[in-house]
Design a protein around this motif. Structure first.
Motif, PDB file in Angstrom:
ATOM      1  N   VAL A   1      -3.269   2.935   1.305  1.00  0.00           N
ATOM      2  CA  VAL A   1      -3.218   2.557  -0.104  1.00  0.00           C
ATOM      3  C   VAL A   1      -4.646   2.328  -0.581  1.00  0.00           C
TER       4      VAL A   1
ATOM      5  N   ALA B   1       1.087  -1.256  -5.486  1.00  0.00           N
ATOM      6  CA  ALA B   1       1.248  -0.125  -4.559  1.00  0.00           C
ATOM      7  C   ALA B   1       1.726  -0.594  -3.193  1.00  0.00           C
TER       8      ALA B   1
ATOM      9  N   SER C   1       5.419   0.278  -1.171  1.00  0.00           N
ATOM     10  CA  SER C   1       5.542   0.757   0.212  1.00  0.00           C
ATOM     11  C   SER C   1       6.458  -0.150   1.028  1.00  0.00           C
TER      12      SER C   1
END
Length: 293
Positions: free
Chosen positions: A267, A280, A284
Motif C-alpha cells: 500500500v 487503503a 485490504s
C-alpha cells in the motif's frame, strides 16, 4: 475524517501480573479485531483504521510501559519476549464471546503477534501484519557486545534517573520532535504523543517507561527464528508500505517458506501506513477477513 479520540470507550484489563489500558471502537455484537501497536506508540495509533473498519469492533491495547498501561515493576532490562506472555494472558482473560476474529499487529505488535501465532496457532483465527514479519534476529557473534551495551545503558539510566526531569512547557515540543524524526503527519504525532504524556503543574512529561529506549540484552539468532516460524499455520495477511522498511520486502522469499498461507499486499505509505493510508489499509483488511469468513 475526524481525527479526535472521543469516539472510543476507555477500558482497563487486569491480567495476573499487570494492568493494561485499552480502547474499544464499535459495538460488542460485531467481530472483534485485537490491535497491537508498535514500539513507543499506543492504542491511539489505530484511531484512523477505526473510522473505516466499521463492520468490526476494535480493541486496541496499550502495551506495558506505553500509553495508560502500567509499567513493568522494578528497574530490570526489558525483553521482547515478555510481550508474548502479556498477549497470552490477555487472550486468556478475554471472555469466550470476546475472543478476537483476528489479531492485527503493527511493527513491534506484529512481531509479537507473529511469534505468538507461530507457537500457539490454535489460539489465533487469522493474523494481519502491518510492516512486521517475525522476531528480529542478528548474528550470534553479537551476543557479547549486545549484553555489554545493554547493561551499560541501564547503569547510566539508574545513575541519572533521580536527576532526570524532562518537563516540557507544552505537548507541541514533543509532537514536533516526533514529526521531524519520523515525518509522520503532525496530527497523528499529536494523537500518539497525547496518550504517552502526562500533565503536570509545570507542563507535561513522558508517561511511557524510559526503559523502552534502552538496549535489549538479547536478540535471537536466525536459526532460532527460523525454527519458530517454520510451518506457520494461520491465515496471514502482510501489508507493507511502499516507503516502509525495505528489509521486510527483501524478506518475502523467506516468509513464503515460513507461512503456509500468506497474502502480501503493498500500500502507498510509510512505516505508519495504517495511519497515513488508513483507508487503503482498511480496505485490504476488510477484504481479507470477509474472504476468510
Amino acid at each position: 475524517m475526524d481525527k479526535s479520540c472521543e469516539q472510543a470507550k476507555e477500558i482497563t484489563i487486569q491480567l495476573p501480573h499487570i494492568q493494561l489500558a485499552a480502547k474499544l471502537w464499535g459495538s460488542q455484537d460485531k467481530p472483534l479485531i485485537l490491535a497491537l501497536h508498535g514500539w513507543l506508540d499506543n492504542a491511539n495509533s489505530f484511531l484512523p483504521l477505526s473510522q473505516y473498519l466499521t463492520d468490526y469492533q476494535i480493541m486496541a491495547i496499550d502495551w506495558p510501559g506505553h500509553g495508560l498501561s502500567e509499567h513493568r515493576p522494578g528497574k530490570y532490562p526489558l525483553h521482547w519476549i515478555d510481550y508474548l506472555y502479556d498477549l497470552d494472558a490477555l487472550l486468556t482473560a478475554l471472555p469466550t464471546h470476546q475472543q478476537p476474529t483476528a489479531i492485527l499487529g503493527h511493527s513491534l505488535g506484529g512481531i509479537i503477534a507473529s511469534a505468538y501465532t507461530a507457537a500457539f496457532p490454535e489460539r489465533v483465527t487469522t493474523l494481519i501484519l502491518i510492516e512486521a514479519l517475525s522476531p528480529l534476529y542478528e548474528k550470534e557473534s553479537k551476543v557479547r557486545q549486545r549484553l555489554n551495551n545493554s547493561f551499560k545503558s541501564h547503569r547510566r539510566y539508574l545513575q541519572v534517573e533521580a536527576k532526570s526531569n524532562n518537563v516540557y512547557r507544552d505537548i507541541s515540543v514533543a509532537v514536533n520532535a516526533r514529526h521531524k524524526l519520523t515525518a509522520l503527519d503532525v496530527a497523528w504525532c499529536e494523537i500518539l504523543t497525547q496518550r504517552n504524556m502526562k500533565k503536570l503543574d509545570s507542563g507535561v512529561s513522558w508517561r511511557s517507561d524510559p526503559r523502552l529506549k534502552l538496549d535489549s540484552p538479547l536478540r535471537l539468532a536466525y536459526s532460532q527464528v527460523d525454527a519458530l516460524m517454520q510451518a506457520h499455520e494461520v491465515d496471514t495477511l502482510l501489508i507493507l508500505g511502499s516507503q516502509g522498511f525495505s528489509q521486510l520486502s527483501s524478506a518475502i522469499p523467506i516468509a513464503q517458506c515460513w507461512f503456509n498461507q500468506l497474502e502480501v499486499e503493498e500500500v502507498e505509505g510509510d512505516h505508519h501506513l495504517h495511519m497515513g493510508s488508513a483507508k487503503a489499509v482498511s480496505f485490504s483488511i476488510d477484504r481479507f477477513l470477509k474472504a476468510k469468513g
